[in-house]
Design a protein around this motif. Structure first.
Motif, PDB file in Angstrom:
ATOM      1  N   HIS B  16       0.829  -1.213   0.000  1.00  0.00           N
ATOM      2  CA  HIS B  16       0.000   0.000   0.000  1.00  0.00           C
ATOM      3  C   HIS B  16       0.861   1.260   0.000  1.00  0.00           C
ATOM      4  CE1 HIS B  16      -2.051   3.366   2.042  1.00  0.00           C
ATOM      5  NE2 HIS B  16      -3.084   3.008   1.311  1.00  0.00           N
ATOM      6  N   TRP B  17       1.868   1.302   0.889  1.00  0.00           N
ATOM      7  CA  TRP B  17       2.660   2.534   1.011  1.00  0.00           C
ATOM      8  C   TRP B  17       3.656   2.686  -0.130  1.00  0.00           C
ATOM      9  CZ3 TRP B  17       0.464   6.179   3.427  1.00  0.00           C
ATOM     10  CH2 TRP B  17      -0.339   5.910   4.537  1.00  0.00           C
ATOM     11  N   LEU B  18       4.102   1.553  -0.682  1.00  0.00           N
ATOM     12  CA  LEU B  18       4.970   1.639  -1.867  1.00  0.00           C
ATOM     13  C   LEU B  18       4.213   2.269  -3.031  1.00  0.00           C
ATOM     14  CD1 LEU B  18       6.952  -1.728  -1.904  1.00  0.00           C
ATOM     15  CD2 LEU B  18       7.944   0.551  -2.175  1.00  0.00           C
ATOM     16  N   ASN B  19       2.909   1.999  -3.069  1.00  0.00           N
ATOM     17  CA  ASN B  19       2.081   2.582  -4.119  1.00  0.00           C
ATOM     18  C   ASN B  19       2.122   4.107  -4.122  1.00  0.00           C
ATOM     19  OD1 ASN B  19       0.959   0.712  -5.789  1.00  0.00           O
ATOM     20  ND2 ASN B  19      -0.791   0.295  -4.478  1.00  0.00           N
ATOM     21  N   VAL B  20       2.309   4.700  -2.950  1.00  0.00           N
ATOM     22  CA  VAL B  20       2.209   6.162  -2.865  1.00  0.00           C
ATOM     23  C   VAL B  20       3.258   6.840  -3.749  1.00  0.00           C
ATOM     24  CG1 VAL B  20       2.246   8.172  -1.344  1.00  0.00           C
ATOM     25  CG2 VAL B  20       1.050   6.084  -0.643  1.00  0.00           C
ATOM     26  N   PRO B  21       4.578   6.596  -3.520  1.00  0.00           N
ATOM     27  CA  PRO B  21       5.542   7.247  -4.423  1.00  0.00           C
ATOM     28  C   PRO B  21       5.476   6.704  -5.859  1.00  0.00           C
ATOM     29  CG  PRO B  21       6.670   5.782  -2.887  1.00  0.00           C
ATOM     30  CD  PRO B  21       5.253   5.869  -2.427  1.00  0.00           C
ATOM     31  N   LEU B  22       5.238   5.399  -6.011  1.00  0.00           N
ATOM     32  CA  LEU B  22       5.273   4.813  -7.359  1.00  0.00           C
ATOM     33  C   LEU B  22       4.127   5.343  -8.223  1.00  0.00           C
ATOM     34  CD1 LEU B  22       6.268   1.093  -6.627  1.00  0.00           C
ATOM     35  CD2 LEU B  22       7.709   2.973  -7.424  1.00  0.00           C
ATOM     36  N   LEU B  23       2.924   5.361  -7.649  1.00  0.00           N
ATOM     37  CA  LEU B  23       1.770   5.841  -8.413  1.00  0.00           C
ATOM     38  C   LEU B  23       1.893   7.352  -8.680  1.00  0.00           C
ATOM     39  CD1 LEU B  23      -0.602   4.381  -9.616  1.00  0.00           C
ATOM     40  CD2 LEU B  23      -1.941   4.882  -7.584  1.00  0.00           C
ATOM     41  N   THR B  24       2.407   8.079  -7.684  1.00  0.00           N
ATOM     42  CA  THR B  24       2.628   9.521  -7.873  1.00  0.00           C
ATOM     43  C   THR B  24       3.576   9.749  -9.050  1.00  0.00           C
ATOM     44  OG1 THR B  24       2.380   9.821  -5.499  1.00  0.00           O
ATOM     45  CG2 THR B  24       3.333  11.652  -6.717  1.00  0.00           C
ATOM     46  N   LEU B  70       6.023  -0.620 -10.272  1.00  0.00           N
ATOM     47  CA  LEU B  70       4.611  -0.583  -9.907  1.00  0.00           C
ATOM     48  C   LEU B  70       3.936  -1.921 -10.227  1.00  0.00           C
ATOM     49  CD1 LEU B  70       2.565   1.339  -8.686  1.00  0.00           C
ATOM     50  CD2 LEU B  70       1.925   2.063 -10.963  1.00  0.00           C
ATOM     51  N   VAL B  71       4.295  -2.511 -11.369  1.00  0.00           N
ATOM     52  CA  VAL B  71       3.710  -3.810 -11.733  1.00  0.00           C
ATOM     53  C   VAL B  71       4.175  -4.887 -10.752  1.00  0.00           C
ATOM     54  CG1 VAL B  71       3.791  -5.650 -13.469  1.00  0.00           C
ATOM     55  CG2 VAL B  71       3.247  -3.316 -14.157  1.00  0.00           C
ATOM     56  N   ILE B  72       5.460  -4.861 -10.382  1.00  0.00           N
ATOM     57  CA  ILE B  72       5.959  -5.844  -9.408  1.00  0.00           C
ATOM     58  C   ILE B  72       5.210  -5.678  -8.082  1.00  0.00           C
ATOM     59  CG2 ILE B  72       7.961  -6.467  -7.986  1.00  0.00           C
ATOM     60  CD1 ILE B  72       9.701  -5.766 -10.500  1.00  0.00           C
ATOM     61  N   ASN B  73       5.035  -4.437  -7.665  1.00  0.00           N
ATOM     62  CA  ASN B  73       4.296  -4.177  -6.427  1.00  0.00           C
ATOM     63  C   ASN B  73       2.856  -4.689  -6.537  1.00  0.00           C
ATOM     64  OD1 ASN B  73       4.021  -3.176  -3.809  1.00  0.00           O
ATOM     65  ND2 ASN B  73       3.177  -1.243  -4.560  1.00  0.00           N
ATOM     66  N   GLY B  74       2.246  -4.467  -7.685  1.00  0.00           N
ATOM     67  CA  GLY B  74       0.891  -4.957  -7.919  1.00  0.00           C
ATOM     68  C   GLY B  74       0.827  -6.475  -7.834  1.00  0.00           C
ATOM     69  N   LEU B  75       1.847  -7.153  -8.392  1.00  0.00           N
ATOM     70  CA  LEU B  75       1.866  -8.617  -8.361  1.00  0.00           C
ATOM     71  C   LEU B  75       2.025  -9.130  -6.928  1.00  0.00           C
ATOM     72  CD1 LEU B  75       3.980  -9.436 -11.550  1.00  0.00           C
ATOM     73  CD2 LEU B  75       1.499  -9.680 -11.224  1.00  0.00           C
ATOM     74  N   ILE B  76       2.846  -8.429  -6.136  1.00  0.00           N
ATOM     75  CA  ILE B  76       2.998  -8.811  -4.724  1.00  0.00           C
ATOM     76  C   ILE B  76       1.637  -8.707  -4.023  1.00  0.00           C
ATOM     77  CG2 ILE B  76       4.008  -8.096  -2.501  1.00  0.00           C
ATOM     78  CD1 ILE B  76       6.522  -7.237  -4.096  1.00  0.00           C
ATOM     79  N   PHE B 130     -12.485  -2.601  -5.171  1.00  0.00           N
ATOM     80  CA  PHE B 130     -12.503  -3.554  -6.289  1.00  0.00           C
ATOM     81  C   PHE B 130     -12.389  -2.807  -7.622  1.00  0.00           C
ATOM     82  CE2 PHE B 130     -14.532  -6.540  -9.288  1.00  0.00           C
ATOM     83  CZ  PHE B 130     -13.717  -7.633  -9.060  1.00  0.00           C
ATOM     84  N   SER B 131     -13.084  -1.677  -7.726  1.00  0.00           N
ATOM     85  CA  SER B 131     -12.983  -0.868  -8.948  1.00  0.00           C
ATOM     86  C   SER B 131     -11.548  -0.392  -9.163  1.00  0.00           C
ATOM     87  CB  SER B 131     -13.886   0.356  -8.876  1.00  0.00           C
ATOM     88  OG  SER B 131     -15.192  -0.018  -8.557  1.00  0.00           O
ATOM     89  N   ALA B 132     -10.889   0.010  -8.070  1.00  0.00           N
ATOM     90  CA  ALA B 132      -9.507   0.490  -8.187  1.00  0.00           C
ATOM     91  C   ALA B 132      -8.603  -0.608  -8.739  1.00  0.00           C
ATOM     92  CB  ALA B 132      -8.999   0.980  -6.841  1.00  0.00           C
ATOM     93  N   ILE B 133      -8.859  -1.865  -8.305  1.00  0.00           N
ATOM     94  CA  ILE B 133      -8.062  -2.984  -8.819  1.00  0.00           C
ATOM     95  C   ILE B 133      -8.312  -3.161 -10.314  1.00  0.00           C
ATOM     96  CG2 ILE B 133      -7.783  -5.498  -8.746  1.00  0.00           C
ATOM     97  CD1 ILE B 133      -8.318  -5.333  -5.731  1.00  0.00           C
ATOM     98  N   LEU B 134      -9.592  -3.127 -10.707  1.00  0.00           N
ATOM     99  CA  LEU B 134      -9.926  -3.272 -12.137  1.00  0.00           C
ATOM    100  C   LEU B 134      -9.303  -2.137 -12.953  1.00  0.00           C
ATOM    101  CD1 LEU B 134     -13.661  -4.413 -12.297  1.00  0.00           C
ATOM    102  CD2 LEU B 134     -11.577  -5.800 -12.390  1.00  0.00           C
ATOM    103  N   SER B 136      -6.623  -0.447 -12.255  1.00  0.00           N
ATOM    104  CA  SER B 136      -5.170  -0.654 -12.348  1.00  0.00           C
ATOM    105  C   SER B 136      -4.847  -1.657 -13.440  1.00  0.00           C
ATOM    106  CB  SER B 136      -4.606  -1.165 -11.028  1.00  0.00           C
ATOM    107  OG  SER B 136      -5.080  -0.378  -9.972  1.00  0.00           O
ATOM    108  N   ILE B 137      -5.612  -2.757 -13.478  1.00  0.00           N
ATOM    109  CA  ILE B 137      -5.383  -3.762 -14.521  1.00  0.00           C
ATOM    110  C   ILE B 137      -5.638  -3.129 -15.891  1.00  0.00           C
ATOM    111  CG2 ILE B 137      -6.161  -5.983 -15.456  1.00  0.00           C
ATOM    112  CD1 ILE B 137      -6.891  -6.769 -12.546  1.00  0.00           C
ATOM    113  N   GLY B 138      -6.717  -2.346 -15.987  1.00  0.00           N
ATOM    114  CA  GLY B 138      -7.033  -1.656 -17.237  1.00  0.00           C
ATOM    115  C   GLY B 138      -5.927  -0.716 -17.663  1.00  0.00           C
ATOM    116  N   ALA B 139      -5.348   0.002 -16.686  1.00  0.00           N
ATOM    117  CA  ALA B 139      -4.271   0.945 -17.004  1.00  0.00           C
ATOM    118  C   ALA B 139      -3.045   0.207 -17.523  1.00  0.00           C
ATOM    119  CB  ALA B 139      -3.914   1.774 -15.773  1.00  0.00           C
ATOM    120  N   VAL B 140      -2.740  -0.954 -16.926  1.00  0.00           N
ATOM    121  CA  VAL B 140      -1.556  -1.711 -17.355  1.00  0.00           C
ATOM    122  C   VAL B 140      -1.767  -2.257 -18.771  1.00  0.00           C
ATOM    123  CG1 VAL B 140      -0.171  -3.787 -16.918  1.00  0.00           C
ATOM    124  CG2 VAL B 140      -0.812  -2.298 -15.021  1.00  0.00           C
ATOM    125  N   ILE B 141      -2.928  -2.865 -19.020  1.00  0.00           N
ATOM    126  CA  ILE B 141      -3.177  -3.468 -20.340  1.00  0.00           C
ATOM    127  C   ILE B 141      -3.220  -2.390 -21.429  1.00  0.00           C
ATOM    128  CG2 ILE B 141      -4.869  -4.736 -21.729  1.00  0.00           C
ATOM    129  CD1 ILE B 141      -5.514  -6.335 -19.197  1.00  0.00           C
TER     130      ILE B 141
END
Lengths: 246, 206
Positions: B16-24, B70-76, B130-134, B136-141
């Motif tokens: 969760h906290w890794l997401n903060v700098p990575l997503l920013t 960010l993708v590695i963090n998402g996979l974790i 759940f929407s945020a997860i979808l 994120s997947i949409g953004a990656v694809i």
């Protein structure tokens, strides 16, 4: 109660860790942004480019293609973006292209390209800025140009790793990996949208390479270089990804 | 008597906290890329202290390096959800939309009755996360499709072409920004006990 004190300690340590994490993140960002540059890009991000190139070279297939819809684009002028290297006057009647490799250098007149089988095809042409448009283009396939004039190969029969292209005045220059140059859609182009190339689109002859961003499709080819050392590349010097493959 | 309950696992908090700098970094570098061609929203050259103009190369350099992290963090995070069984807390149930709607009315104090719910998250949270997860997947694809439209042309075909894929990428990003905005408001409203659970892992119940 002992457990409560432990939880307090846990909260304090967790909060401190979180704050230090944000602090370190910011420091790392500043360090990368302000630190050493390689070809205009912060060094760690340049390494990111190199890593990405390896990944995409592994995943790409020789059959990959960027096909257009094939509808006629006659009368539509291709979007012009950038005029670097096109400022000097050009004599189209007596135009020739210098072809340089470590063992020989030849001068080819425009007729040498027009004598090759003419390929007409269309593609989605993509700019690194984010826009794209469909173009049709015609000319000599680069791979056929190499085989027709026995160019691009070393004495041992293997291809050189890189092809460099430059405008006649040397103001704009690119370098591209040989695999992408040998792609069947890579064409030494003298017609776009069913009309002869305009001066601002690179007359009399330019490169169209749809497997790369438009920055690699050099206009007005004055020089073609074969080398195992990567020739210079205008935008890669400015911090852009050298590979720029699509 | 105060009951202490473990709420968020260490792995979940880390990701969760890794997401903060990575997503920013991803959103910021994405805006630098977007500046070079702005088909949907026109953005200014400078946004407060942020200089956005003529930084395409810089934006791309950051975007295409940080994306891996960010993708590695998402996979974790996904692996954690799968192996811990906590995905059950997030997957919407059949009545998620009416329940979430009723919960929002309750939360805004428009309605006095809350829909019944159990688990870590209320129906509105469940739907939002759940929407945020979808998204994120949409953004990656969609991101992969516009990043390598020739090598990954099957993705481009799947999404309906370059323009559509680019719009999807933009839409997912904007929706995630909206999600983050609402998330911050709700975290502020929920208070210290809830926030502490994401930092230290536990919550207290009186």
């Amino acid at each position: 109660m002992k457990w409560k004190n432990n939880y307090k300690l846990r909260t304090i340590i967790s909060c401190l860790l979180l704050l230090s994490f944000f602090f370190v993140s910011w420091k790392v960002f500043r360090h990368i942004s302000d630190g050493e540059k390689i070809s205009g890009a912060p060094a760690p991000l340049y390494k990111g480019y190199v890593l990405n190139q390896k990944v995409w070279e592994m995943l790409r297939s020789a059959k990959r293609a960027s096909k257009g819809s094939g509808k006629s684009l006659k009368g539509k002028s291709p979007r012009v973006n950038g005029d670097i290297g096109l400022q000097a006057p050009v004599d189209i009647e007596r135009y020739s292209v210098e072809v340089v490799s470590p063992e020989k250098s030849v001068l080819l007149p425009l007729g040498a390209f027009k004598a090759l089988p003419k390929i007409s095809t269309s593609t989605e042409f993509r700019c690194i800025e984010g826009w794209s448009e469909e173009i049709s283009y015609a000319g000599a396939r680069f791979s056929e140009f190499l085989s027709a004039y026995s160019l691009g190969k070393k004495p041992d029969g293997k291809y050189y790793s890189y092809v460099g292209l430059e405008t006649p005045d040397g103001e704009y220059y690119v370098s591209i990996d040989m695999e992408s140059m040998l792609h069947e859609q890579t064409v030494l182009t003298y017609e776009m949208n069913e009309a002869p190339l305009s001066l601002e689109n690179g007359a009399p002859i330019r490169l169209i390479i749809p497997v790369k961003y438009g920055i690699k499709s050099l206009k007005r080819i004055g020089k073609i270089i074969f080398s195992d050392q990567r020739p210079r590349d205008y935008w890669a010097e400015e911090g852009y990804d050298w590979y720029s493959g699509l | 008597m105060t009951i202490v309950r473990e709420k968020h696992h260490l792995l979940l908090r880390l990701s969760h906290w890794l997401n903060v700098p990575l997503l920013t970094l991803m959103i910021w570098s994405g805006v630098l890329i977007y500046w070079a061609h702005q088909p949907y929203l026109t953005i200014p050259d400078d946004l407060g202290p942020f200089e956005l103009h003529h930084r395409l190369a810089e934006g791309m350099a950051w975007h295409f390096t940080v994306m891996w992290l960010l993708v590695i963090n998402g996979l974790i995070y996904f692996s954690y959800l799968c192996f811990s069984g906590e995905w059950r807390e997030l997957v919407p149930h059949r009545r998620i939309f009416p329940d979430a709607f009723r919960y929002i009315l309750f939360d805004l104090k428009i309605s006095r009755t809350s829909p019944e719910w159990s688990g870590k998250f209320n129906p509105a949270q469940r739907l939002a996360y759940f929407s945020a997860i979808l998204l994120s997947i949409g953004a990656v694809i969609s991101g992969l499709a516009i990043y390598k439209p020739v090598t990954l042309s099957f993705l481009l075909t799947l999404l309906g072409g370059y323009e559509v894929a680019r719009f999807i990428h933009f839409f997912c990003m904007m929706s995630l920004v909206l999600f983050i905005f609402l998330h911050l408001i709700q975290v502020a409203r929920a208070g210290w006990n809830n926030f502490r659970a994401m930092v230290a892992g536990y919550e207290m119940e009186k």
